[in-house]
Scaffold this motif. Sequence first.
Motif, PDB file in Angstrom:
ATOM      1  N   ARG A 231      51.096  65.823  26.957  1.00  0.00           N
ATOM      2  CA  ARG A 231      51.226  64.071  26.907  1.00  0.00           C
ATOM      3  C   ARG A 231      52.781  64.234  27.319  1.00  0.00           C
ATOM      4  O   ARG A 231      53.705  63.353  28.039  1.00  0.00           O
ATOM      5  N   ILE A 232      53.327  64.904  26.743  1.00  0.00           N
ATOM      6  CA  ILE A 232      55.125  65.383  26.322  1.00  0.00           C
ATOM      7  C   ILE A 232      55.824  65.715  27.657  1.00  0.00           C
ATOM      8  O   ILE A 232      56.562  64.910  28.122  1.00  0.00           O
ATOM      9  N   LEU A 233      55.005  66.539  28.264  1.00  0.00           N
ATOM     10  CA  LEU A 233      55.454  67.176  29.677  1.00  0.00           C
ATOM     11  C   LEU A 233      55.759  66.074  31.092  1.00  0.00           C
ATOM     12  O   LEU A 233      56.789  66.115  30.944  1.00  0.00           O
ATOM     13  N   THR A 234      53.977  65.325  30.269  1.00  0.00           N
ATOM     14  CA  THR A 234      54.075  64.342  30.890  1.00  0.00           C
ATOM     15  C   THR A 234      55.123  63.198  31.687  1.00  0.00           C
ATOM     16  O   THR A 234      55.300  62.570  32.060  1.00  0.00           O
ATOM     17  N   TYR A 235      55.569  62.666  29.753  1.00  0.00           N
ATOM     18  CA  TYR A 235      57.022  61.901  29.403  1.00  0.00           C
ATOM     19  C   TYR A 235      57.796  62.034  30.441  1.00  0.00           C
ATOM     20  O   TYR A 235      58.788  61.297  30.892  1.00  0.00           O
ATOM     21  N   ASN A 236      58.048  63.781  30.219  1.00  0.00           N
ATOM     22  CA  ASN A 236      59.047  63.874  30.709  1.00  0.00           C
ATOM     23  C   ASN A 236      59.361  63.834  32.038  1.00  0.00           C
ATOM     24  O   ASN A 236      60.512  63.606  32.195  1.00  0.00           O
ATOM     25  N   VAL A 237      58.441  64.467  32.614  1.00  0.00           N
ATOM     26  CA  VAL A 237      58.532  64.155  34.447  1.00  0.00           C
ATOM     27  C   VAL A 237      58.283  63.064  34.267  1.00  0.00           C
ATOM     28  O   VAL A 237      59.701  62.582  35.391  1.00  0.00           O
ATOM     29  N   ALA A 238      57.943  62.788  34.140  1.00  0.00           N
ATOM     30  CA  ALA A 238      58.622  60.281  34.244  1.00  0.00           C
ATOM     31  C   ALA A 238      59.600  60.016  34.216  1.00  0.00           C
ATOM     32  O   ALA A 238      60.236  58.996  34.706  1.00  0.00           O
ATOM     33  N   LEU A 239      60.487  60.645  33.303  1.00  0.00           N
ATOM     34  CA  LEU A 239      61.343  59.864  33.392  1.00  0.00           C
ATOM     35  C   LEU A 239      62.864  60.715  34.159  1.00  0.00           C
ATOM     36  O   LEU A 239      63.877  60.196  33.931  1.00  0.00           O
TER      37      LEU A 239
END
Length: 240
Positions: A231-239
Amino acid sequence: MNIVIDSGNTYSKAGWFENEKLIRYTTGLSFDQLIETIRLELPEQILFSSVSYTEKEFSEALQLPVRVHSLSSETPLPILKQYETPETLGADRIAACAGANFLFPGQDLLVIDMGTCVTYDLIDKDAAFQGGLISPGVKMRFKAMHSFTKRLPLIDPEKEPFLIGKSTKTSMLSGVMNGMLAEIEGIIERYRHKYPELRVVICGGDITFFESSLKPPIFAVPELVLIGLNRILTYNVALQ
């Protein structure tokens, strides 16, 4: 496909995700085994969380054209941190809470992670990590009794020991296992007194000893840390 890695002092665990879905995971990997395992299937993104190796050491060992993210106190998170010393906050604690918030959004959550230590962390319905408490884990308690006395043996945990021990071994088993269960239930009760709609999510290697004995509703999610890391990874990729 994404890979997230939770690398401890001795072994690493890796999880493979398609978007938000955990496809598979493997654990008990040495650092060299971890590198070889990742090389077998090239991911799109990697999130590396480790207490033993730096992102640079990992990337240099991997030698693959893959974007590697690392989890640190500076990493943007999909949850808020209301913690006085965020630089000291363990990555596994914040990842477990991120995973719980992803699975049960908009709820007050008590996240219990039963590993070497037992951590109890509250993330509220506004997705704010409030903190919690850290307690000795099951094996640590057995080891402490053996290490700090001259005659008590080192024993392994067992499920559902008798309440009244009839030997030194069974008395130790009762003290640690029933004591741990009483601690968990007591802390849950105190949190529920403050947060009546509280949902309890439990994870970690030692949950198998207790999940059948805990009063419902308790949600056991063994791979909660990996889910939170993704979840943290996908959040950072979206940023980006």
